[in-house]
Design an enzyme around this catalytic site. Structure first.
Site, PDB file in Angstrom:
ATOM      1  N   GLY A  14       0.959  -1.283  -0.063  1.00 28.98           N
ATOM      2  CA  GLY A  14       0.073   0.029  -0.057  1.00 28.98           C
ATOM      3  C   GLY A  14       0.800   1.321   0.176  1.00 28.98           C
ATOM      4  O   GLY A  14       1.595   1.261   0.995  1.00 28.98           O
ATOM      5  N   GLY A  16      -0.558   4.334   0.433  1.00 31.68           N
ATOM      6  CA  GLY A  16      -1.229   5.421   1.107  1.00 31.68           C
ATOM      7  C   GLY A  16      -0.241   6.122   1.923  1.00 31.68           C
ATOM      8  O   GLY A  16       0.951   6.087   2.278  1.00 31.68           O
ATOM      9  N   PHE A  17      -1.229   6.710   2.855  1.00 32.82           N
ATOM     10  CA  PHE A  17      -0.367   7.710   3.927  1.00 32.82           C
ATOM     11  C   PHE A  17       0.394   6.716   4.896  1.00 32.82           C
ATOM     12  O   PHE A  17       1.719   7.174   5.036  1.00 32.82           O
ATOM     13  CB  PHE A  17      -1.112   8.390   4.649  1.00 32.82           C
ATOM     14  N   GLY A  18      -0.075   5.772   5.173  1.00 38.84           N
ATOM     15  CA  GLY A  18       0.747   4.753   6.086  1.00 38.84           C
ATOM     16  C   GLY A  18       1.978   4.255   5.650  1.00 38.84           C
ATOM     17  O   GLY A  18       3.107   4.393   6.199  1.00 38.84           O
ATOM     18  N   GLU A 177     -18.612  17.765   2.274  1.00 39.15           N
ATOM     19  CA  GLU A 177     -17.772  18.365   1.454  1.00 39.15           C
ATOM     20  C   GLU A 177     -18.372  18.566  -0.122  1.00 39.15           C
ATOM     21  O   GLU A 177     -18.253  19.308  -0.749  1.00 39.15           O
ATOM     22  CB  GLU A 177     -16.228  18.221   1.586  1.00 39.15           C
ATOM     23  N   ASP A 314      -6.054   2.265   8.086  1.00 43.69           N
ATOM     24  CA  ASP A 314      -7.523   1.935   8.284  1.00 43.69           C
ATOM     25  C   ASP A 314      -7.778   0.491   8.261  1.00 43.69           C
ATOM     26  O   ASP A 314      -8.915  -0.318   8.694  1.00 43.69           O
ATOM     27  CB  ASP A 314      -8.350   2.293   6.888  1.00 43.69           C
ATOM     28  N   GLN A 331      -4.133  10.885   9.606  1.00 39.63           N
ATOM     29  CA  GLN A 331      -3.132  11.274  10.755  1.00 39.63           C
ATOM     30  C   GLN A 331      -2.911   9.871  11.365  1.00 39.63           C
ATOM     31  O   GLN A 331      -1.728   9.628  11.808  1.00 39.63           O
ATOM     32  CB  GLN A 331      -3.544  12.242  11.592  1.00 39.63           C
TER      33      GLN A 331
END
Length: 478
Positions: A14, A16-18, A177, A314, A331
């Site tokens: 992955g 993503g952010f992590g 949003e 997640d 975060q």
């Protein structure tokens, strides 16, 4: 060193952010990293709704992974989806475009993000796409802008209204949003551009089964956000459960009974679930998962019984200081990625490891419309323009790449100060490709089977294919 002549092998699943922040934290560590990701880009998911509503392009929120990591020489980037993990042999199985392969590891970091949850009603996805990928956002962009174009062609008032009714399911940050931006489109950007319809007659309906907009922000900010949405013309329907979705409408239940909302364009922004890989990983290790499929991990985010495997963001279920599971926000992923990298470095240097992951909550942000947002940062509660300035600063800080930050600012200026949208191009393929591919099947697998069949036919192993059984590729119009 884990093997003679080989450095410690870290596999990261992955980008993503992590995963990305774990990799960056290991840039000077004596490890060889293999990053496996299903796409060739890192996605800044919090801004997907701006891509769907024509503010930002895909390149601005999804920079190429190889470009992001080009200066980090200890990383090997590979394309593919991890389909299985053998925790005993320490091998991951990967399905790439037309190829299957395996990768061995000494330490495994699994940060494959989350998928959209339809709470057991996966058939809703065809008619109400989620907002988890670039493909999702491109499809929604085509549907949103296409709805105005098609409405302009019709003369029947009921048909026009059906095309001009937009239903967003889920009143969390993404749904809120998106509802605000579609309202801005209808009331500020598009009026005066159509001869036969008035975009201001569009209905934007925000639906949620719970009783508050942005319920995690607290009563004061939640109520303020709802008032701002209603001021923009958004119809907010709370305590309203979706019980059916089809191509031309949506069925809901509220305290007054069951109702139908006629709408062509629906968006699903309610609920997330861990990807199937989480369940496979838990089964392989004998670990438990929660209702959303997230894996219960040890306090240091490692897999129970397997300290060499870290599950992040997640995909993990880990209680915070308040005893509740940590939320699936950026975060948490960023900080857990850095924590996993720190644990790896401590082990390699012979230091004591196993320290518990401590999440520092930096607050929550959500935009409502241009120059208006809400922010919950510790005990500080902000709304309106001050919160919007904080939102801009935070999102620019975490956007990857200087060029992306500059172009994002320029496009925000066009959209928020002016009335234009920089990215309104939408194609028929974007609108219908997902359903076409699902009906057509995996194109790489079809090519592989066709090549094998042709080879066997040339060698007389199978009879020639007759026109009656031949099947042409599915058109995106079908």
């Amino acid at each position: 060193m884990t093997q003679a002549g080989h450095r410690h092998r870290v596999v990261v699943v992955g980008a993503g952010f992590g995963g990305l922040f774990a990799i960056k934290a290991l840039r000077r560590a004596p490890v060889d990293i293999t990053l496996i990701n299903g796409t060739a880009y890192h996605l800044f998911q919090p801004l997907l709704y701006q891509m769907a509503t024509g503010i930002l392009s895909e390149g601005e929120i999804a920079p190429p992974i190889r470009e992001v990591l080009k200066r980090q020489k200890n990383v090997d980037v590979r394309l593919g989806w991890v389909t299985d993990v053998d925790v005993e042999k320490k091998v991951v199985s990967v399905s790439g475009p037309g190829i299957e392969y395996t990768v061995g590891y000494d330490t495994l970091i699994v940060a494959a993000g989350a998928s959209q949850s339809y709470f057991g009603n996966d058939e809703f996805a065809d008619h109400a796409p989620g907002m988890k990928s670039v493909d999702d956002a491109l499809e929604l962009r085509a549907r949103i802008f296409g709805a105005f174009e098609v409405a302009d062609l019709h003369t029947d008032p009921e048909t026009i209204q059906r095309w001009l009714t937009f239903v967003i399911v889920g009143a969390g940050p993404t749904g809120t949003e998106l509802a605000g931006q579609i309202a801005e489109l209808a009331h500020r950007t598009l009026p005066g551009q159509y001869k036969h319809i008035d975009p201001r007659q569009a209905r934007i309906i925000l639906v949620d089964a719970i009783g508050a907009v942005l319920n995690t922000f607290g009563d004061h900010l939640s109520a303020g956000a709802q008032r701002q949405l209603e001021k923009l013309g958004v119809e907010v329907k709370l305590n309203t459960k979706v019980v059916g979705v089809d191509s031309t409408g949506i069925e809901v239940e509220d305290p007054d009974g069951r109702h139908r909302i006629e709408s062509i364009t629906k968006v699903w922004a309610a609920g997330v679930a861990a990807p199937p890989l989480a369940r496979k990983l838990a089964e392989a290790a004998g670990a438990k998962t929660d209702r959303a499929g997230r894996v219960f991990v040890e306090k240091d985010t490692s897999l129970p019984g397997h300290p060499e495997v870290f599950v992040l963001g997640d995909m993990m279920n880990l209680a915070g200081q308040d005893g509740k599971p940590l939320p699936g926000v950026a975060q948490v992923a960023i900080q857990s990625g850095r924590h996993a990298a720190d644990q790896i470095k401590r082990r390699l240097s012979g230091k004591e490891a196993g320290q518990p992951f401590k999440y520092f909550d930096k607050g929550s942000l959500a935009t409502i419309s241009r120059f208006s947002a809400v922010a919950s940062i510790g005990k500080i509660r902000l709304s309106g323009f001050p919160a919007w300035l904080v939102w801009v600063a935070v999102h620019l800080f975490y956007l990857v790449g200087f060029k992306n930050r500059v172009t994002a600012v320029l496009h925000w200026a066009v959209s928020f100060i002016g009335r234009g949208r920089s990215e309104r191009v939408a194609t028929q393929q974007q609108a219908f490709a997902r359903r076409a591919i699902r009906a057509y099947g995996d194109p790489f697998e079809r090519e592989r089977v066709a090549a094998v069949t042709a080879h066997r036919r040339e060698n007389g192993a199978v009879p020639p294919r007759t026109p009656e059984v031949a099947r042409e590729p599915l058109s995106v119009r079908e």
